[in-house]
Structure formats: structure tokens, C-alpha cells
Design a protein around this motif. Structure first.
Motif, PDB file in Angstrom:
ATOM      1  N   PRO A 181      24.720  34.070  70.056  1.00  0.00           N
ATOM      2  CA  PRO A 181      24.708  33.460  68.726  1.00  0.00           C
ATOM      3  C   PRO A 181      23.278  33.193  68.258  1.00  0.00           C
ATOM      4  CG  PRO A 181      26.333  32.379  70.120  1.00  0.00           C
ATOM      5  CD  PRO A 181      25.545  33.294  71.009  1.00  0.00           C
ATOM      6  N   PRO A 182      22.950  33.521  67.017  1.00  0.00           N
ATOM      7  CA  PRO A 182      21.589  33.273  66.506  1.00  0.00           C
ATOM      8  C   PRO A 182      21.246  31.790  66.557  1.00  0.00           C
ATOM      9  CG  PRO A 182      22.840  34.673  65.011  1.00  0.00           C
ATOM     10  CD  PRO A 182      23.809  34.143  66.001  1.00  0.00           C
ATOM     11  N   LYS A 183      19.994  31.502  66.882  1.00  0.00           N
ATOM     12  CA  LYS A 183      19.516  30.113  66.916  1.00  0.00           C
ATOM     13  C   LYS A 183      18.221  30.042  66.120  1.00  0.00           C
ATOM     14  CE  LYS A 183      21.583  29.125  71.437  1.00  0.00           C
ATOM     15  NZ  LYS A 183      21.332  28.731  72.845  1.00  0.00           N
ATOM     16  N   ASN A 184      18.279  29.503  64.911  1.00  0.00           N
ATOM     17  CA  ASN A 184      17.112  29.359  64.060  1.00  0.00           C
ATOM     18  C   ASN A 184      17.386  28.258  63.034  1.00  0.00           C
ATOM     19  OD1 ASN A 184      18.556  30.666  61.780  1.00  0.00           O
ATOM     20  ND2 ASN A 184      18.351  32.510  63.039  1.00  0.00           N
ATOM     21  N   TRP A 185      16.381  27.982  62.207  1.00  0.00           N
ATOM     22  CA  TRP A 185      16.519  26.904  61.227  1.00  0.00           C
ATOM     23  C   TRP A 185      17.653  27.165  60.235  1.00  0.00           C
ATOM     24  CZ3 TRP A 185      16.280  27.930  56.086  1.00  0.00           C
ATOM     25  CH2 TRP A 185      15.726  29.152  55.693  1.00  0.00           C
ATOM     26  N   ALA A 186      17.877  28.441  59.916  1.00  0.00           N
ATOM     27  CA  ALA A 186      18.923  28.763  58.951  1.00  0.00           C
ATOM     28  C   ALA A 186      20.307  28.452  59.514  1.00  0.00           C
ATOM     29  CB  ALA A 186      18.836  30.234  58.549  1.00  0.00           C
ATOM     30  N   GLU A 187      20.509  28.730  60.789  1.00  0.00           N
ATOM     31  CA  GLU A 187      21.796  28.428  61.421  1.00  0.00           C
ATOM     32  C   GLU A 187      22.031  26.924  61.466  1.00  0.00           C
ATOM     33  OE1 GLU A 187      24.151  30.518  62.375  1.00  0.00           O
ATOM     34  OE2 GLU A 187      22.998  32.296  61.815  1.00  0.00           O
ATOM     35  N   ASP A 188      20.944  26.161  61.754  1.00  0.00           N
ATOM     36  CA  ASP A 188      21.085  24.702  61.759  1.00  0.00           C
ATOM     37  C   ASP A 188      21.439  24.192  60.357  1.00  0.00           C
ATOM     38  OD1 ASP A 188      20.420  24.738  64.405  1.00  0.00           O
ATOM     39  OD2 ASP A 188      18.318  24.160  64.095  1.00  0.00           O
ATOM     40  N   PHE A 189      20.739  24.725  59.350  1.00  0.00           N
ATOM     41  CA  PHE A 189      21.009  24.359  57.949  1.00  0.00           C
ATOM     42  C   PHE A 189      22.441  24.699  57.576  1.00  0.00           C
ATOM     43  CE2 PHE A 189      20.298  25.866  53.352  1.00  0.00           C
ATOM     44  CZ  PHE A 189      20.632  24.625  52.835  1.00  0.00           C
ATOM     45  N   ASN A 190      22.913  25.871  58.003  1.00  0.00           N
ATOM     46  CA  ASN A 190      24.272  26.303  57.695  1.00  0.00           C
ATOM     47  C   ASN A 190      25.312  25.417  58.360  1.00  0.00           C
ATOM     48  OD1 ASN A 190      26.613  28.507  58.834  1.00  0.00           O
ATOM     49  ND2 ASN A 190      26.273  28.369  56.637  1.00  0.00           N
ATOM     50  N   SER A 191      25.064  25.050  59.617  1.00  0.00           N
ATOM     51  CA  SER A 191      26.022  24.192  60.332  1.00  0.00           C
ATOM     52  C   SER A 191      26.152  22.841  59.652  1.00  0.00           C
ATOM     53  CB  SER A 191      25.579  24.008  61.789  1.00  0.00           C
ATOM     54  OG  SER A 191      25.596  25.241  62.473  1.00  0.00           O
ATOM     55  N   ILE A 192      25.010  22.275  59.255  1.00  0.00           N
ATOM     56  CA  ILE A 192      25.046  20.967  58.596  1.00  0.00           C
ATOM     57  C   ILE A 192      25.721  21.063  57.231  1.00  0.00           C
ATOM     58  CG2 ILE A 192      23.609  19.158  57.568  1.00  0.00           C
ATOM     59  CD1 ILE A 192      21.564  19.737  59.785  1.00  0.00           C
ATOM     60  N   MET A 193      25.378  22.105  56.470  1.00  0.00           N
ATOM     61  CA  MET A 193      25.966  22.237  55.138  1.00  0.00           C
ATOM     62  C   MET A 193      27.455  22.586  55.205  1.00  0.00           C
ATOM     63  SD  MET A 193      24.173  21.235  52.777  1.00  0.00           S
ATOM     64  CE  MET A 193      25.523  21.613  51.668  1.00  0.00           C
ATOM     65  N   SER A 194      27.855  23.313  56.237  1.00  0.00           N
ATOM     66  CA  SER A 194      29.285  23.595  56.386  1.00  0.00           C
ATOM     67  C   SER A 194      30.052  22.303  56.610  1.00  0.00           C
ATOM     68  CB  SER A 194      29.510  24.561  57.548  1.00  0.00           C
ATOM     69  OG  SER A 194      28.938  25.819  57.276  1.00  0.00           O
ATOM     70  N   LEU A 195      29.450  21.398  57.389  1.00  0.00           N
ATOM     71  CA  LEU A 195      30.094  20.111  57.652  1.00  0.00           C
ATOM     72  C   LEU A 195      30.081  19.237  56.401  1.00  0.00           C
ATOM     73  CD1 LEU A 195      31.332  18.023  59.562  1.00  0.00           C
ATOM     74  CD2 LEU A 195      29.001  17.412  60.267  1.00  0.00           C
ATOM     75  N   VAL A 196      28.885  19.050  55.826  1.00  0.00           N
ATOM     76  CA  VAL A 196      28.759  18.184  54.658  1.00  0.00           C
ATOM     77  C   VAL A 196      29.457  18.803  53.440  1.00  0.00           C
ATOM     78  CG1 VAL A 196      27.119  17.137  53.044  1.00  0.00           C
ATOM     79  CG2 VAL A 196      26.609  17.193  55.497  1.00  0.00           C
ATOM     80  N   GLY A 197      29.263  20.114  53.261  1.00  0.00           N
ATOM     81  CA  GLY A 197      29.841  20.788  52.098  1.00  0.00           C
ATOM     82  C   GLY A 197      31.347  20.754  52.087  1.00  0.00           C
ATOM     83  N   LEU A 198      31.967  21.074  53.231  1.00  0.00           N
ATOM     84  CA  LEU A 198      33.429  21.073  53.289  1.00  0.00           C
ATOM     85  C   LEU A 198      33.986  19.674  53.044  1.00  0.00           C
ATOM     86  CD1 LEU A 198      34.121  23.482  56.286  1.00  0.00           C
ATOM     87  CD2 LEU A 198      34.637  23.878  53.880  1.00  0.00           C
ATOM     88  N   THR A 199      33.331  18.675  53.640  1.00  0.00           N
ATOM     89  CA  THR A 199      33.800  17.301  53.435  1.00  0.00           C
ATOM     90  C   THR A 199      33.690  16.897  51.969  1.00  0.00           C
ATOM     91  OG1 THR A 199      33.087  16.715  55.677  1.00  0.00           O
ATOM     92  CG2 THR A 199      33.494  14.908  54.150  1.00  0.00           C
TER      93      THR A 199
END
Length: 382
Positions: A181-199
Motif C-alpha cells: 500500500p502506498p505511504k505518503n502525505w497524500a494517502e494520509d490526507f485521503n484517509s483523514i478526509m475520507s473519515l471527516v468527509g463521510l461523517t
């Protein structure tokens, strides 16, 4: 900042599952609101996809990721279908079906060729496109409240941007094949936004749903269910407690020979006549004017910002337009027509007094032979 990806996946799954339950509860209370169940199905697919990704134990390849990635794209396509249905309940399912099908085929081809990095980049790119399409649907919606709609559109766009960043990083690095799995700033940003965005999207969607339901109940309580114009209570709520300015006019209508329509052809035909008269009002009135059904075959219209001459011209147009429909009452050629009373406010006259004068003028029109407009005298004579 170190982000535990497994913890974020659990958070995304929990957030999606909570949203799924809330949407299903909302749909169970309003079965006609299909956008809720479409959103629930979409969130369910995202939850299962995230669970499958979490079970991968860090392995990366066709078997571990094509299925959950396919589920994510199909899930987002369901959310897109729900967004379209929220904007317009009559909209077609074809665009979401096409988008979902094309997206799944687009990521399957590189994965089957072993280009896991390209397939992952396409997943993120297509997910971003679908989320932007959802944002556009909310932005285009004419529903209320606009603030919540626009906030939802912005959340969709920011979440889409996080997916786009993941795709951009992979493509910029030229990583056509990846084994983890890719590990970079974009993946971290995506994980956080997926959590915050979906909520956030879920909370706003439910807020919009209940706001729409409250607005619908208010409208139903103030609207005549047969003709779609305001009912008597709504009319008096709007005008009954205030002195009326001289720039308005009140028209009272009574459909001539209406009892004969009901007696000869039944109440179903009578209802159709009432509906056709309401249609005439909508065609002949301005958007600022207010039409209501007082009861039975009686209607009232309040003309806003108007003079007596123009008000009489509008009343005459309505009378003539209804007569031109030539609604037959019997086999002797009797046609349904309308009698109209018109009143212009006197100084400091309240709405009830103005309505009484218009009503008196209406009965002068009926007693004078029907199918005519009568102007009320300045004072009501007992």
C-alpha cells in the motif's frame, strides 16, 4: 506526524457504518425518499470494501485489492445516484450506471495486466470524479437550506481532492507497479478526509432530509390537496392580521352551476373542474399573486402591487379563459363559468372586511346573471 493507517481504516468503516444505519432509519420513515436507501447501499459497499482492505495484512495485488476497489467505485456510484435523486426524484439512473461500469472496467484492465500502481491511481482519479459529480448535484439543487447544500458540495469536493492527490503522487512518481500500500502525505490526507468527509456528508445529508420533510409537512398543511393552491388557513395566516395597503386587490370566485356538475357527472368530474380552474389561475396570475381555495367551489386571489384597472383586466382574463375551456355541464349545452367579485382596499381596512366586500360583489355578479366581474362598492351595505 505518524498516522496509523489501520486505525484510520477502522474509523472510516465505523463512520460509514454509522451513516449507513442513519440513512436506513431515515428511509424507513420515508419510503418515497429513494436517495436515502441509495446512499445507504453505497455506504454499505464502502464499509465492506474497507473491511476487506483491512484484512489484507499489508499484501498488495490483484486478489487483495481489485474486489474492494471495485466495491468502492460501485458504492460511490450508488451515492452519486442518491445525490441525483435528492436533486430530482424523477431523474434517470443511467448516468450513475454508466459511470460505475466504466470506472470498474477502467481499473480492472491495469490490475489484470499486473500494473497495480496504475490501477490504484485510476481508482483514486475515478473516485474523485464521482465525488465531484455528487458535489455538482448538490450545488444544482434548488432545495433549502442552501447553506447546508453548499457545505455538502464543498465537503464532496475536498474529499475528491484528497483522492486526486493520491492519484497525482503515484503518477508523478511513475509507480506503475506497486507491491505494498502506498505511504505518503497524500494517502494520509485521503484517509483523514475520507473519515471527516463521510461523517460530515452523512450529517449534512440527514439534516437536509429532515429539513425537506419539515418543509413538505408545512407545505401540505397550508396547501389545498386537490388543486395545489393555498388553503383558507394559509391565506388568513398571511393576510388576516394586518391592515391592507391600497396597492393590492382581492378577487373572490365562485364556479357557476357547480352543484349541477357534481349531481350529473359525479364528484370525480367536479374535482377535475376545480383542478382545471386552478390551472387557469396559475396560467393567468403573476408569480407575486396569491391564490387560495376558500372551500367548495370558492376561490380567492390577492393581487399584489396593482391598480384597479389592471386588477379588473386580470379578473376578466381569468373569467374568459375558464369560459373558453367549455366544460360542459349537461346535454343542453350549458357550460361551466365563473362569477367574480373584485374589491380594492379602503383606508386602514383589514383583510376580513376587504374579503367581505369582495364576497358581496361576487354575489351581485351571480345574481346579475353569472359569468361576469363585479366591482365592490367602497363600503359594505348591510
Amino acid at each position: 506526524m505518524v498516522i496509523d493507517n489501520a486505525t484510520l481504516l477502522i474509523g472510516i468503516a465505523f463512520s460509514s457504518a454509522s451513516l449507513l444505519v442513519a440513512l436506513l432509519i431515515g428511509w424507513l420513515n420515508a419510503r418515497s425518499e429513494t436517495y436515502l436507501v441509495l446512499g445507504a447501499i453505497g455506504m454499505a459497499m464502502v464499509v465492506f470494501a474497507v473491511m476487506l482492505l483491512g484484512l489484507g495484512n499489508g499484501a498488495y495485488g490483484y486478489a487483495q485489492h481489485l474486489v474492494p476497489y471495485t466495491m468502492i467505485l460501485i458504492g460511490f456510484s450508488f451515492v452519486y445516484a442518491g445525490a441525483r435523486r435528492f436533486r430530482d426524484m424523477a431523474t434517470s439512473y443511467r448516468p450513475p450506471i454508466i459511470v460505475g461500469t466504466v470506472s470498474v472496467i477502467a481499473i480492472a484492465i491495469p490490475f489484470l495486466m499486473g500494473l497495480t500502481g496504475l490501477g490504484t491511481a485510476l481508482l483514486n482519479l475515478l473516485a474523485a470524479v464521482i465525488l465531484v459529480l455528487c458535489a455538482v448535484e448538490h450545488w444544482r439543487s434548488k432545495d433549502h437550506p442552501h447553506l447546508a447544500l453548499n457545505a455538502n458540495a464543498i465537503l464532496y469536493c475536498i474529499t475528491a481532492l484528497s483522492f486526486l492527490a493520491c492519484a497525482a503522487v503515484l503518477l508523478a512518481e511513475g509507480r506503475w507497479v506497486i507491491t505494498e500500500p502506498p505511504k505518503n502525505w497524500a494517502e494520509d490526507f485521503n484517509s483523514i478526509m475520507s473519515l471527516v468527509g463521510l461523517t460530515g456528508i452523512g450529517a449534512l445529508t440527514l439534516t437536509l432530509h429532515y429539513a425537506r420533510a419539515a418543509h413538505r409537512h408545512h407545505t401540505e398543511a397550508n396547501t389545498d390537496s386537490l388543486t395545489g393552491v393555498l388553503n383558507r388557513r394559509a391565506l388568513f395566516d398571511r393576510f388576516g392580521a394586518t391592515r391592507q395597503p391600497s396597492s393590492i386587490a382581492v378577487l373572490m370566485f365562485d364556479l357557476d352551476h357547480f352543484k349541477q356538475v357534481n349531481d350529473r357527472f359525479g364528484h370525480a368530474q367536479g374535482d377535475r373542474v376545480l383542478e382545471r380552474f386552478a390551472d387557469v389561475l396559475r396560467q393567468e396570475l403573476r408569480t407575486s399573486d396569491v391564490a387560495s381555495r376558500i372551500g367548495g367551489e370558492e376561490f380567492c386571489v390577492v393581487l399584489i402591487d396593482i391598480d384597479q384597472e389592471t386588477a379588473q383586466a386580470i379578473a376578466e382574463r381569468i373569467r374568459q379563459a375558464f369560459a373558453d375551456l367549455a366544460v360542459a355541464i349537461d346535454d343542453k349545452g350549458l357550460i361551466a363559468t365563473v362569477s367574480i367579485g373584485l374589491a380594492i382596499p379602503a383606508t386602514d381596512e383589514d383583510f376580513s372586511a376587504l374579503l367581505n366586500r369582495a364576497d358581496a360583489a361576487l354575489y351581485q355578479a351571480k345574481n346579475g346573471g353569472r359569468n361576469q366581474v363585479r366591482l365592490a362598492t367602497l363600503r359594505l351595505v348591510a
